[in-house]
Design an enzyme around this catalytic site. Structure first.
Site: not given
Length: 252
Positions: A62, A89, A162, A164, A166
């Site tokens: 995790n 990734n 998402y 923020a 990325k």
């Protein structure tokens, strides 16, 4: 970096972009550390890596758990004789509007929706990048870290969390390029546009058609095209601190 026999760790490598990058790198001779939370998916990626002519080991982890990440990267370096590359990734989606008013009621993106995405997509990238850098420094051979960002880093409707995250991983890549250069470690990011993966395959056909009409290339990208970019960034020793957009011209 000559990729033959180099060890490259890939998070979220059980399927989709992660698997495509693992197989492409295997064809270049890299040995792959497959990191994911689904053993069955990782086993299939390992099989495909071996079919491509290289070797792989799998690691359940995790990425948002500091202890697990520390143990995983120490194990990779020990098991595989070092670490030369990392592709960050792994990521999740928990889309929703920050606030939405309807029929006199205001609904909000929950803190849980925000935190889950930040934990995996941002904190997970930090933890894996940090531990990879430790192992690369200890190994004394330098290396390269690639963060998978997104064109959504510029802001995208319904993706406060998402977008923020990325934006954050793109900024981290530039920061790491500056900080880690003294150790011979490079850092870059790839910002994919709309890519045909398992995630997008579940979308309604009319939604996919609308998306494609807005892309100058008039189609979605493929995982293999993102993998090509990853191979280039790992191999080119003068590429560092850059965010490469692979989006079919969507953000030209």
């Amino acid at each position: 970096m000559k990729l033959k026999d180099k060890v490259v760790a890939i998070t979220g490598a059980g399927q989709g972009l992660g698997r495509a990058m693992a197989v492409h790198l295997a064809k270049e001779g890299a040995r792959i550390a497959v990191i994911d939370l689904n053993q069955e998916h990782m086993d299939e990626t390992k099989r495909q890596v071996e079919a491509a002519g290289s070797s792989a080991r799998t690691y359940l982890c995790n990425v948002a758990n500091e202890e697990q990440v520390e143990q995983t990267f120490a194990a990779i370096a020990s098991d595989m004789g070092g670490l030369h590359g990392l592709i960050n990734n792994a990521g999740i989606l928990r889309d929703g509007l920050m606030v939405k008013a309807k029929d006199g009621e205001v609904k909000k993106m929950t803190l849980a929706q925000w935190q889950m995405v930040i934990d995996v997509n941002l904190t997970g990238v930090f933890l894996c990048g940090r531990e990879a850098a430790v192992q690369m420094i200890n190994g004394g051979e330098g290396g390269c870290i690639i963060n998978i960002s997104s064109i959504a880093r510029a802001g995208n409707f319904g993706q406060t969390n998402y977008s923020a995250a990325k934006a954050g991983v793109a900024a981290m890549a530039v920061t790491w390029a500056k900080e880690l250069a003294r150790y011979g470690i490079r850092a870059n990011a790839i910002a994919p546009g709309f890519i045909a993966t398992e995630m997008t395959a579940s979308m309604p056909p009319e939604a996919l058609e609308k998306i494609c009409k807005g892309i100058p290339a008039n189609r979605m990208g493929t995982p293999d095209e993102i993998a090509d970019a990853a191979v280039f960034l790992l191999a080119n020793d003068y590429m560092s601190g850059r965010i490469v957009e692979v989006d079919g011209g969507l953000r030209l």
